[in-house]
Design an enzyme around this catalytic site. Structure first.
Site, PDB file in Angstrom:
ATOM      1  N   GLY A  92       0.783  -1.231   0.000  1.00 13.22           N
ATOM      2  CA  GLY A  92       0.000   0.000   0.000  1.00 13.22           C
ATOM      3  C   GLY A  92       0.810   1.273   0.000  1.00 13.22           C
ATOM      4  O   GLY A  92       0.242   2.365   0.053  1.00 13.22           O
ATOM      5  N   HIS A  99       7.249   7.262   5.882  1.00 16.90           N
ATOM      6  CA  HIS A  99       6.330   8.012   6.734  1.00 16.90           C
ATOM      7  C   HIS A  99       5.574   7.067   7.655  1.00 16.90           C
ATOM      8  O   HIS A  99       5.313   5.913   7.308  1.00 16.90           O
ATOM      9  CB  HIS A  99       5.338   8.825   5.894  1.00 16.90           C
ATOM     10  CG  HIS A  99       4.647   8.035   4.824  1.00 16.90           C
ATOM     11  ND1 HIS A  99       5.256   7.733   3.625  1.00 16.90           N
ATOM     12  CD2 HIS A  99       3.417   7.469   4.770  1.00 16.90           C
ATOM     13  CE1 HIS A  99       4.428   7.019   2.875  1.00 16.90           C
ATOM     14  NE2 HIS A  99       3.303   6.839   3.551  1.00 16.90           N
ATOM     15  N   HIS A 101       1.956   6.661   9.530  1.00 16.73           N
ATOM     16  CA  HIS A 101       0.576   7.136   9.624  1.00 16.73           C
ATOM     17  C   HIS A 101       0.162   7.067  11.087  1.00 16.73           C
ATOM     18  O   HIS A 101       0.311   6.022  11.727  1.00 16.73           O
ATOM     19  CB  HIS A 101      -0.376   6.206   8.857  1.00 16.73           C
ATOM     20  CG  HIS A 101      -0.144   6.135   7.385  1.00 16.73           C
ATOM     21  ND1 HIS A 101      -0.957   6.783   6.481  1.00 16.73           N
ATOM     22  CD2 HIS A 101       0.772   5.470   6.647  1.00 16.73           C
ATOM     23  CE1 HIS A 101      -0.548   6.513   5.245  1.00 16.73           C
ATOM     24  NE2 HIS A 101       0.497   5.713   5.313  1.00 16.73           N
TER      25      HIS A 101
END
Ligand code: AMP
Length: 113
Positions: A92, A99, A101
């Site tokens: 995904g 990064h 989430h």
């Protein structure tokens, strides 16, 4: 700081693409996701470019983004939240600047599916 000219998140760090910042210091930038998957959805990145979790060997980057996620949680007074790192397109990942989430504000199932 390493930046890539064609990296979307490097442009957010540099301020040449707008983002709704939660905070920014010399090491990290935290900003709201444009396509939130939860009522609160913030992305935490190191200001130095690194493509993905697998491609990063610098433990400082890991420390910066995880400590940054905690800082976001504290700033937004969140006690229940989920942290996610997608590594690779098959998992995904769509932006190749590492990064974390941070998502909160709704129940999260486990297993995630
Ligand atoms: P991932 O799919 O794990 O690589 O996550 C990339 C995230 O970046 C997605 O959740 C996107 O919605 C988000 N995103 C893409 N462009 C922007 C942008 N300009 N500002 C904020 N978030 C973005």
């Amino acid at each position: 700081m390493t930046t890539l000219e064609n990296c979307l998140f490097c442009k957010i760090v540099a301020g040449t693409i707008p983002a709704q910042l939660v905070f920014q210091d010399e090491d990290i930038t935290a900003f709201y996701d444009v396509n939130p998957q939860a009522p609160v959805h913030v992305l935490i990145i190191a200001n130095t470019h690194t493509a993905s979790h697998l491609e990063t060997d610098d433990p400082t980057i890991y420390a910066q983004v995880l400590a940054g996620a905690k800082k976001v949680a504290q700033q937004l007074t969140l006690t229940d939240y989920r942290l996610v790192i997608n590594n690779g397109a098959g998992a995904g990942q769509s932006v190749f600047h590492l990064h974390v989430h941070l998502m909160a504000g709704r129940p999260f199932a486990w297993p995630a599916g």
